[in-house]
Design a protein around this motif. Structure first.
Motif, mmCIF file in Angstrom:
data_model
loop_
_atom_site.group_PDB
_atom_site.id
_atom_site.type_symbol
_atom_site.label_atom_id
_atom_site.label_comp_id
_atom_site.label_asym_id
_atom_site.label_seq_id
_atom_site.Cartn_x
_atom_site.Cartn_y
_atom_site.Cartn_z
ATOM 1 N N ASP A 122 28.991 -55.526 -90.024
ATOM 2 C CA ASP A 122 28.413 -56.940 -89.767
ATOM 3 C C ASP A 122 28.368 -56.751 -88.527
ATOM 4 O O ASP A 122 29.446 -57.983 -88.068
ATOM 5 N N LEU A 123 28.502 -55.975 -87.910
ATOM 6 C CA LEU A 123 29.257 -55.939 -86.578
ATOM 7 C C LEU A 123 28.611 -56.970 -85.354
ATOM 8 O O LEU A 123 27.348 -56.726 -85.793
ATOM 9 N N ASP A 124 28.972 -57.352 -84.509
ATOM 10 C CA ASP A 124 28.592 -58.246 -83.574
ATOM 11 C C ASP A 124 27.906 -57.194 -82.941
ATOM 12 O O ASP A 124 28.494 -56.994 -81.660
ATOM 13 N N PRO A 125 26.757 -57.393 -82.129
ATOM 14 C CA PRO A 125 25.771 -56.398 -81.511
ATOM 15 C C PRO A 125 26.460 -56.901 -80.132
ATOM 16 O O PRO A 125 26.593 -55.649 -79.069
ATOM 17 N N GLU A 126 26.478 -58.369 -79.966
ATOM 18 C CA GLU A 126 26.659 -58.724 -78.109
ATOM 19 C C GLU A 126 28.088 -58.399 -78.222
ATOM 20 O O GLU A 126 28.467 -58.041 -76.690
ATOM 21 N N ARG A 127 29.365 -58.785 -79.167
ATOM 22 C CA ARG A 127 30.723 -57.807 -78.772
ATOM 23 C C ARG A 127 30.278 -56.587 -78.883
ATOM 24 O O ARG A 127 31.273 -56.199 -77.449
ATOM 25 N N ALA A 128 29.840 -55.698 -79.068
ATOM 26 C CA ALA A 128 30.135 -54.032 -80.220
ATOM 27 C C ALA A 128 29.063 -53.990 -77.948
ATOM 28 O O ALA A 128 29.826 -52.778 -77.243
ATOM 29 N N ILE A 129 28.183 -54.349 -78.029
ATOM 30 C CA ILE A 129 27.817 -54.181 -76.333
ATOM 31 C C ILE A 129 28.899 -53.760 -75.416
ATOM 32 O O ILE A 129 29.030 -53.974 -74.205
ATOM 33 N N ARG A 130 29.346 -55.290 -74.813
ATOM 34 C CA ARG A 130 30.322 -55.746 -74.293
ATOM 35 C C ARG A 130 31.459 -54.915 -74.230
ATOM 36 O O ARG A 130 32.331 -54.803 -72.732
ATOM 37 N N ALA A 131 32.415 -54.100 -75.082
ATOM 38 C CA ALA A 131 32.821 -53.298 -75.501
ATOM 39 C C ALA A 131 32.647 -52.085 -75.056
ATOM 40 O O ALA A 131 33.576 -51.338 -74.346
ATOM 41 N N VAL A 132 31.740 -51.340 -75.121
ATOM 42 C CA VAL A 132 31.143 -50.335 -74.816
ATOM 43 C C VAL A 132 30.685 -50.312 -73.023
ATOM 44 O O VAL A 132 31.279 -49.500 -72.756
ATOM 45 N N ARG A 133 29.576 -51.806 -73.111
ATOM 46 C CA ARG A 133 29.827 -51.318 -70.966
ATOM 47 C C ARG A 133 31.263 -51.937 -70.431
ATOM 48 O O ARG A 133 31.524 -50.859 -69.439
ATOM 49 N N ASN A 134 32.248 -52.173 -71.356
ATOM 50 C CA ASN A 134 33.935 -52.269 -70.398
ATOM 51 C C ASN A 134 34.214 -50.676 -70.381
ATOM 52 O O ASN A 134 34.901 -50.408 -69.543
ATOM 53 N N LEU A 135 34.008 -50.542 -71.331
ATOM 54 C CA LEU A 135 34.618 -48.290 -71.282
ATOM 55 C C LEU A 135 33.763 -47.757 -69.849
ATOM 56 O O LEU A 135 34.096 -47.197 -69.623
ATOM 57 N N LEU A 136 32.094 -48.063 -70.061
ATOM 58 C CA LEU A 136 31.551 -47.129 -69.311
ATOM 59 C C LEU A 136 32.239 -48.282 -67.666
ATOM 60 O O LEU A 136 31.487 -47.682 -67.301
ATOM 61 N N SER A 137 32.315 -49.175 -67.844
ATOM 62 C CA SER A 137 32.736 -49.219 -66.417
ATOM 63 C C SER A 137 33.373 -48.521 -65.802
ATOM 64 O O SER A 137 34.380 -48.037 -64.400
ATOM 65 N N LYS A 138 34.693 -47.878 -66.317
ATOM 66 C CA LYS A 138 35.870 -47.024 -66.071
ATOM 67 C C LYS A 138 34.738 -45.295 -66.030
ATOM 68 O O LYS A 138 34.253 -45.141 -66.410
ATOM 69 N N ASP A 139 35.858 -45.198 -64.312
ATOM 70 C CA ASP A 139 35.468 -43.574 -64.105
ATOM 71 C C ASP A 139 36.710 -42.515 -63.132
ATOM 72 O O ASP A 139 37.544 -43.837 -63.857
ATOM 73 N N VAL A 140 36.353 -41.688 -62.912
ATOM 74 C CA VAL A 140 37.011 -40.518 -63.356
ATOM 75 C C VAL A 140 38.661 -41.375 -62.526
ATOM 76 O O VAL A 140 39.407 -40.634 -61.810
ATOM 77 N N THR A 141 37.953 -42.528 -60.926
ATOM 78 C CA THR A 141 39.374 -43.325 -60.413
ATOM 79 C C THR A 141 40.487 -43.569 -61.685
ATOM 80 O O THR A 141 41.470 -44.165 -60.948
ATOM 81 N N ASP A 142 39.739 -44.470 -62.660
ATOM 82 C CA ASP A 142 40.799 -44.789 -63.675
ATOM 83 C C ASP A 142 41.509 -44.170 -63.906
ATOM 84 O O ASP A 142 42.655 -44.553 -65.178
ATOM 85 N N ARG A 143 41.311 -42.717 -64.287
ATOM 86 C CA ARG A 143 42.345 -41.743 -64.834
ATOM 87 C C ARG A 143 43.077 -41.069 -65.055
ATOM 88 O O ARG A 143 44.656 -40.946 -66.111
ATOM 89 N N THR A 144 43.933 -41.475 -63.847
ATOM 90 C CA THR A 144 45.274 -41.392 -63.104
ATOM 91 C C THR A 144 46.065 -41.843 -63.991
ATOM 92 O O THR A 144 47.324 -40.966 -65.009
ATOM 93 N N ASP A 145 46.257 -42.948 -64.109
ATOM 94 C CA ASP A 145 47.876 -43.650 -64.425
ATOM 95 C C ASP A 145 47.522 -43.739 -66.238
ATOM 96 O O ASP A 145 48.214 -42.824 -67.096
ATOM 97 N N MET A 146 46.179 -43.205 -66.805
ATOM 98 C CA MET A 146 46.247 -42.483 -68.214
ATOM 99 C C MET A 146 46.259 -41.201 -68.232
ATOM 100 O O MET A 146 46.846 -40.953 -70.020
ATOM 101 N N ALA A 147 46.585 -40.584 -67.827
ATOM 102 C CA ALA A 147 46.626 -39.105 -67.486
ATOM 103 C C ALA A 147 48.490 -38.672 -68.210
ATOM 104 O O ALA A 147 48.557 -37.963 -69.178
ATOM 105 N N ARG A 148 49.139 -39.669 -67.860
ATOM 106 C CA ARG A 148 51.003 -39.378 -68.092
ATOM 107 C C ARG A 148 50.794 -39.503 -69.572
ATOM 108 O O ARG A 148 51.587 -39.177 -70.130
#
Length: 191
Positions: free
Chosen positions: A40-66
């Motif tokens: 019973d996953l809420d499709p709108e919420r799933a789409i929003r969460a996936v879109r949020n992750l898709l909005s990240k790109d290689v410029t967001d990786r520097t802090d995550m690398a630590r």
């Protein structure tokens, strides 16, 4: 089929069919399948969460690398001298700028932290939805490393497979812990 810049319908198709893959800019366009363990996953919420992750790109990786580097250093301490981890990664110790070159994506999972009295994970609209990525890295070939984002926005965990967040037993003062291990000096936080 791999979807680049997927439509909402393609995201849902990738979740429901488990055949489709989406390309993640954060990981140089590597593609991966999506698995939703929630009934019973809420499709709108799933789409929003996936879109949020898709909005990240290689410029967001520097802090995550630590956080990834802290995991690597923990593995060096845990398995050395029994295993020469450097030989596993072409004798080049990872750095902030090179850590991502070693990462290969496994699976993307949509999940929640919830009590499951029936044994069936059911979607709860009151709880955060986590996107958990399974990462294959050469310094942890036996298992994998996971990265988990709350609602696809905030990185909340880098570490061992299991819960999408640390289990809450880390103690006071560890609420912002992203990577946690017994070697306290290697633990990382969101700050």
């Amino acid at each position: 089929m791999t979807f680049y810049n997927p439509s909402d319908a393609q995201i849902i198709d990738a979740i429901e069919s488990m055949d489709g893959k989406i390309s993640l800019p954060l990981f140089d366009g590597q593609a991966l399948g999506i698995y939703a363990e929630l009934v019973d996953l809420d499709p709108e919420r799933a789409i929003r969460a996936v879109r949020n992750l898709l909005s990240k790109d290689v410029t967001d990786r520097t802090d995550m690398a630590r956080h990834l580097l802290a995991h690597y250093k923990m593995m060096v301490k845990a398995v050395s001298p029994d295993t020469d981890l450097l030989s596993e990664i072409d004798n080049v110790e990872p750095t902030i700028s090179t850590a991502w070159k070693a990462v290969r994506l496994g699976m993307l999972q949509l999940t929640q932290v919830a009590e499951r009295p029936s044994g069936v994970p059911t979607f709860d609209s009151e709880k955060p939805l986590y996107i958990v990525l399974d990462l294959n890295v050469p310094w942890e070939r036996e298992h994998s490393v996971v990265m988990s984002w709350e609602d696809g926005v905030k990185l909340v965990k880098v570490g061992e497979f299991g819960w999408p967040v640390h289990d809450g037993k880390l103690g006071e003062g560890h609420e912002s812990c992203i990577f946690h291990c017994p070697e306290y000096e290697l633990c990382t936080t969101s700050d």
